[in-house]
Design an enzyme around this catalytic site. Structure first.
Site, short mmCIF file in Angstrom:
data_model
loop_
_atom_site.label_atom_id
_atom_site.label_comp_id
_atom_site.label_asym_id
_atom_site.label_seq_id
_atom_site.Cartn_x
_atom_site.Cartn_y
_atom_site.Cartn_z
N CYS A 1 40.25 47.83 39.23
CA CYS A 1 39.95 48.84 38.76
C CYS A 1 40.63 49.10 37.57
O CYS A 1 41.94 49.00 37.87
CB CYS A 1 39.62 49.63 39.35
N ARG B 1 41.76 44.45 34.86
CA ARG B 1 41.87 44.53 35.44
C ARG B 1 40.63 44.26 36.54
O ARG B 1 40.45 45.38 37.60
CB ARG B 1 42.56 46.17 36.12
N TRP C 1 36.68 46.42 39.61
CA TRP C 1 36.42 45.30 39.81
C TRP C 1 36.05 46.20 41.12
O TRP C 1 36.56 46.38 42.16
CB TRP C 1 38.14 44.76 40.58
N ASN D 1 41.20 54.01 41.15
CA ASN D 1 41.71 52.49 42.01
C ASN D 1 42.14 52.44 42.51
O ASN D 1 43.58 53.32 43.15
CB ASN D 1 42.76 52.10 39.76
N GLY D 2 41.51 51.28 43.61
CA GLY D 2 41.76 51.40 45.02
C GLY D 2 41.19 51.31 45.77
O GLY D 2 39.78 50.99 46.10
N GLU E 1 49.53 25.01 41.07
CA GLU E 1 49.77 25.64 39.76
C GLU E 1 48.49 24.90 38.34
O GLU E 1 47.30 25.72 38.48
CB GLU E 1 50.69 26.15 38.72
N LYS F 1 45.17 26.54 37.48
CA LYS F 1 44.33 26.81 37.01
C LYS F 1 43.17 26.34 36.39
O LYS F 1 42.14 27.26 36.06
CB LYS F 1 45.53 26.35 35.66
N GLU G 1 40.64 28.90 38.71
CA GLU G 1 40.06 30.04 38.21
C GLU G 1 39.45 30.41 36.73
O GLU G 1 38.58 31.01 36.69
CB GLU G 1 41.44 31.12 38.04
N HIS H 1 47.00 11.35 53.27
CA HIS H 1 46.77 12.19 54.90
C HIS H 1 45.07 12.53 54.75
O HIS H 1 45.16 12.80 55.01
CB HIS H 1 48.09 12.69 55.20
N LYS I 1 43.76 40.58 37.21
CA LYS I 1 44.55 40.30 36.65
C LYS I 1 45.30 41.07 37.52
O LYS I 1 46.60 40.41 38.11
CB LYS I 1 44.82 41.27 35.11
C1 AGP Z 1 47.50 33.69 37.61
O1 AGP Z 1 46.64 32.89 36.58
C2 AGP Z 1 46.45 34.27 38.57
N1 AGP Z 1 45.21 35.20 38.25
C3 AGP Z 1 46.93 35.39 39.94
O2 AGP Z 1 47.29 34.46 41.08
C4 AGP Z 1 48.56 36.42 39.88
O3 AGP Z 1 49.28 34.95 39.60
C5 AGP Z 1 48.39 36.72 41.32
O4 AGP Z 1 47.31 37.84 41.88
C6 AGP Z 1 50.02 37.64 41.08
O5 AGP Z 1 50.13 37.89 40.43
P1 AGP Z 1 51.29 39.21 39.82
O6 AGP Z 1 52.75 38.29 39.73
O7 AGP Z 1 50.53 40.32 39.05
O8 AGP Z 1 51.92 39.97 41.25
#
Ligand code: AGP
Length: 609
Positions: free
Chosen positions: A2, A27, A74, A100-101, A482, A486, A489, A505, A604
């Site tokens: 949010c 957000r 969100w 927000n929260g 990573e 990517k 997501e 394994h 985000k």
């Molecule tokens: C990565 O592509 C993500 N969107 C997510 O994993 C992000 O890195 C994670 O939420 C941590 O966020 P921050 O670095 O703002 O704490």
């Protein structure tokens, strides 16, 4: 999670709020809304879906008014719908709130309010705030918000306007970000600075349990018990253009391409020439203390956690101090063994991730010294840490993290070299060699970005596959995780990141013609082992895309496709390996026609637990 915005001034509030929401849409994008105080009445417009749905709605009504609030959601409590979209109002519609929260005790509060005769029109936790303010309001909005906030449990950044108190916005925060932008004859509030960057760079970062009152020409702060609080104004260095797409189709692509510059900025003043030692001006820890620590614990979430994984390899190899890694949501509940000889490194792009903040507090509570690696000046993580090493990546808007990750890696490598220097753990010849290699990294990233036909070919060939396996060893295990994150997501393709030695394994059972394997196979300690792992996949008719060094003339005999990166030391190679992994994910997602910057179900900045 949010985004909230607020404006009070002499201009029409609605376009400013909508523009601010555009810059906060990263957000959350389940619904959006605005509330404008217009001629003594609060007018609310909201719509489920992305911000463009609200914009379409506003085209036919364009509310006038010089004071207003906006929200992009969100969803946590209640599905994304017009009714659950913010702003929310009290029974009379005279008081309006954006939030927000998460209000953790909202059910108990809602029951009490219903028993007292309040009527609710949404399923959200937020609506209780509007009714609580209504319950305590007798003309003084500030005092009513203070009384409402005193009853809330959980996390919140809220902003409130009221018809009966029409010349101010009252805001408050606990554990959710809130910044106030100071203009001339106008003031702003938001969850994040880019929302008001076109208007001002002068910012107050609001502390927890603080009430902020914004009037047209004045901003004041007070504690929950009504005591005035002095805050300092910061001038942020970001400018509005940094938060624009700048001709790129997506923020993600822009941010991928910004990496050489972001890496240089992050290196600047810390590594001024590779013949000199590393300097870390933000590190407020004495050399004596750094020599005394007997453990480093690294705490982060998501991509930032992958950066921490690389940090473990680099720090243990160069500094010879044990490093423990924790996903922040685990650390906070596992009673970790941490004391005053533990250095905790907390990594967070936004500096507002709820779990990471909780992990930071847990480590600090047990006596650790905290070093934050964050991208956002004045963020909660920065403010709660005794030392802050900023990644100078500029605003990262795309939900999928790219330049924040590689700049986090840059800071971690610098820190590993600095600690090794401080503890006398590395001889100068090797240290100088590594500094030189690090110095070359931004230019090497530029080379990868300049020409990457094989990444594009692979994205086209494999975009309709239904699975990806990523494998790597040593520091590039993090690259594998990573890479998989990517593609999950933004391309919504099932992907697993694995230590290459673990494939046999279990995960190797997944190999079939619809699953492609991406192997990070840069030369180093375990290169031959990775080649064997590639053969194991090939023996089962799996296709392999290898990320390998230029002039590696072996790898072509093993893999179906080779994406080349320039040579460096294995410990630094995850920075270079990240680039083709990002490009591959980006182009696969693009070929599948996805939105990319705003992937489904995500936001985000994860400011709720
Ligand atoms: C990565 O592509 C993500 N969107 C997510 O994993 C992000 O890195 C994670 O939420 C941590 O966020 P921050 O670095 O703002 O704490």
């Amino acid at each position: 999670m949010c985004g909230i915005v607020g404006y009070i001034g002499t201009k029409s509030a609605c376009p400013i709020l909508v523009e601010g929401l555009k810059r906060l849409e990263y957000r959350g994008y389940d619904s959006a809304g605005v509330a404008i105080l217009n001629g003594g009445r609060i007018e609310i417009h909201k719509a489920a879906g992305k911000l463009r749905a609200l914009e379409a709605l506003l085209e036919s009504c364009a509310p006038e008014g010089l004071i207003g609030l906006g929200h992009t959601r969100w969803a946590t409590h209640g599905r994304p719908s017009d009714e659950n979209a913010h702003p929310h109002s009290d029974c009379s519609g005279r008081i309006t709130v954006v939030h927000n929260g998460i209000i953790e005790n909202y059910l108990a509060l809602k029951e009490q309010l219903i028993a007292a005769g309040h009527e609710f029109s949404s399923e959200t936790d937020t609506e209780v705030i509007a009714h609580l303010v209504e319950q305590s309001c007798n003309g003084d909005l500030v005092s009513a918000v203070r009384q409402a906030v005193a009853q809330l449990e959980g996390s919140f950044a809220i902003a409130v306007i009221a018809q009966d108190d029409p010349a101010r916005i009252v805001a408050a925060r606990r554990h959710s970000p809130l910044v106030v932008g100071v203009g001339v004859g106008e003031n702003f509030l938001a969850s994040d600075v880019p929302a008001f960057l076109p208007y001002t760079k002068n910012v107050y970062f609001v502390d927890d349990d603080t009430i902020a009152v914004l009037e047209r020409d004045h901003v004041s702060f007070s504690s929950l018990d009504g005591q005035p609080v002095e805050r300092e104004i910061y001038e942020v260095t970001w400018d509005a253009a940094m938060a624009e797409r700048g001709g790129y189709e997506h923020f993600m692509l822009k941010e991928i391409n910004e990496q050489p510059q972001a890496l240089r900025e992050t290196m600047r003043e810390r590594l001024s020439s590779y013949s000199a030692g590393i300097e870390l001006p933000g590190l407020n820890l004495s050399i004596e203390y750094l020599r005394r620590i007997d453990k480093i614990t690294m705490v982060a979430c998501g991509t930032a956690f992958h950066a921490a994984m690389v940090g473990k390899y680099a720090i243990e190899a160069l500094v010879r101090v044990p490093v423990e890694l924790d996903v922040a949501s685990e650390l906070r509940y596992r009673d970790p063994i941490i004391d005053d000889r533990t250095l905790a490194i907390v990594i967070s792009q936004s500096g507002e991730t709820a779990d990471t903040l909780a992990g930071l507090r847990e480590a600090r509570g047990k006596g650790a010294s905290i070093v934050a690696i964050t991208n956002v000046v004045g963020s909660s993580v920065a403010r709660e840490s005794e030392s802050v090493l900023y990644t100078f990546a500029g605003p990262e808007i795309a939900v999928a993290s790219t330049k924040a990750y590689t700049t986090q890696l840059m800071v971690i490598e610098l820190m590993a070299l600095y600690l090794a220097q401080a503890r006398g753990a590395l001889d100068e010849t090797r240290a100088r060699e590594l500094r030189e290699l690090l110095w070359n990294i931004p230019q090497q990233v530029e080379v990868i970005l300049g020409d990457h036909p094989e990444a594009l070919r692979c994205a086209e060939k494999y975009c309709n596959h239904n699975g990806f396996l990523y494998m790597g060893r040593g520091p590039n295990l993090a690259s594998a995780l990573e890479g998989a994150l990517k593609i999950k997501e933004i391309a919504y393709i099932h992907a697993e990141g694995y230590a290459a030695g673990e494939m046999k394994h279990g995960p190797i059972a997944m190999i079939d013609p619809g699953v492609a394997t991406v192997a990070v196979a840069v030369e180093g300690r375990t290169y031959d082992k990775v080649l064997s792992n590639i053969l194991e996949v090939k023996a089962r008719q799996g296709d392999v895309i290898a990320i390998a060094y230029e002039h590696d003339d072996q790898i072509g005999k093993y893999a179906d496709h080779v994406i080349r990166v320039p040579r460096t030391n294995e410990l630094l190679s995850p920075i270079l390996a990240a680039i083709p992994l990002q490009l591959l994910a980006y182009h696969v997602a693009k070929n599948r026609g996805h939105e990319i910057d705003q992937p489904r179900n995500l936001a985000k900045s994860v400011t709720v637990e």
